[in-house]
Design an enzyme around this catalytic site. Sequence first.
Site, PDB file in Angstrom:
ATOM      1  N   ASP A   7      21.459  18.264  12.882  1.00 36.23           N
ATOM      2  CA  ASP A   7      22.513  17.552  13.677  1.00 36.23           C
ATOM      3  C   ASP A   7      22.658  15.901  13.235  1.00 36.23           C
ATOM      4  O   ASP A   7      21.023  15.456  13.127  1.00 36.23           O
ATOM      5  CB  ASP A   7      21.564  18.433  14.662  1.00 36.23           C
ATOM      6  CG  ASP A   7      23.284  17.106  16.016  1.00 36.23           C
ATOM      7  OD1 ASP A   7      24.770  17.873  15.454  1.00 36.23           O
ATOM      8  OD2 ASP A   7      23.015  16.717  17.194  1.00 36.23           O
ATOM      9  N   ASP A   9      24.423  13.141  15.256  1.00 32.98           N
ATOM     10  CA  ASP A   9      24.090  12.445  16.723  1.00 32.98           C
ATOM     11  C   ASP A   9      22.819  12.232  17.922  1.00 32.98           C
ATOM     12  O   ASP A   9      22.771  14.089  17.995  1.00 32.98           O
ATOM     13  CB  ASP A   9      25.342  12.534  17.771  1.00 32.98           C
ATOM     14  CG  ASP A   9      26.519  11.508  16.843  1.00 32.98           C
ATOM     15  OD1 ASP A   9      26.204  11.624  16.098  1.00 32.98           O
ATOM     16  OD2 ASP A   9      27.665  11.802  17.193  1.00 32.98           O
TER      17      ASP A   9
HETATM   18 MG   LIG Z   1      23.872  16.508  18.885  1.00 31.64          MG
END
Ligand SMILES: [Mg+2]
Length: 197
Positions: A7, A9
């Site tokens: 992922d 962020d």
């Molecule tokens: Mg995230």
Amino acid sequence: MKTILLDRDGVINQDSDEFIKSVDEWVPIPGSLEAIALLHRHDYRVVVVSNQSGVARGLFSLETLNDINRHMLVETRKKGGLIEAVFFCPHGPDDGCSCRKPATGMFRDVATRLKIEMSGVPVVGDSMRDLQAAHDVGALPVLVRTGKGKQTKKLLEKDDSPLSIDEVIDFKNLASFTDALLAGELDKTMLERLGII
Ligand SMILES: [Mg+2]
Ligand SMILES: [Zn+2]
């Protein structure tokens, strides 16, 4: 070659409830770019899979998102790392798309494009929806306690959690997970516990 999915962020860079809307707001989590470099040196293909609903919400344009991602690739390169591809979903929660995690569309796209099986592939995320999507494609859900990770860990311990805490493994951050992975510490026992082998 092995593959690892990250992922963006809250895993690679600091997350913000206000969204990451500009290159300046993209700030790497200490050790994350170095971890990607280490994975690259150990022949892992690193692929980023990211929900970016800020596009649908009108908070930033696709062009800005591409600028931010390009900046991430350049900063990773400077540390000796390589991100092979960035998959993102630009839709909002009400768009009913098949790519926004916890939907599995992006993971299925990665599998098709890279010609790999998702089974057992580590998917590192800080949100429940990362872990759910990983679980639903038979990948290995790895929670990091950066970004929203601490909140997610609490949610996993609740009775109404969509996933049980036993179905994920959790680490302090991407760097500590990378160290454990490369040291071979994700041994058979752990994978068996998770029902992957
Ligand atoms: Mg995230
Ligand atoms: Zn989507």
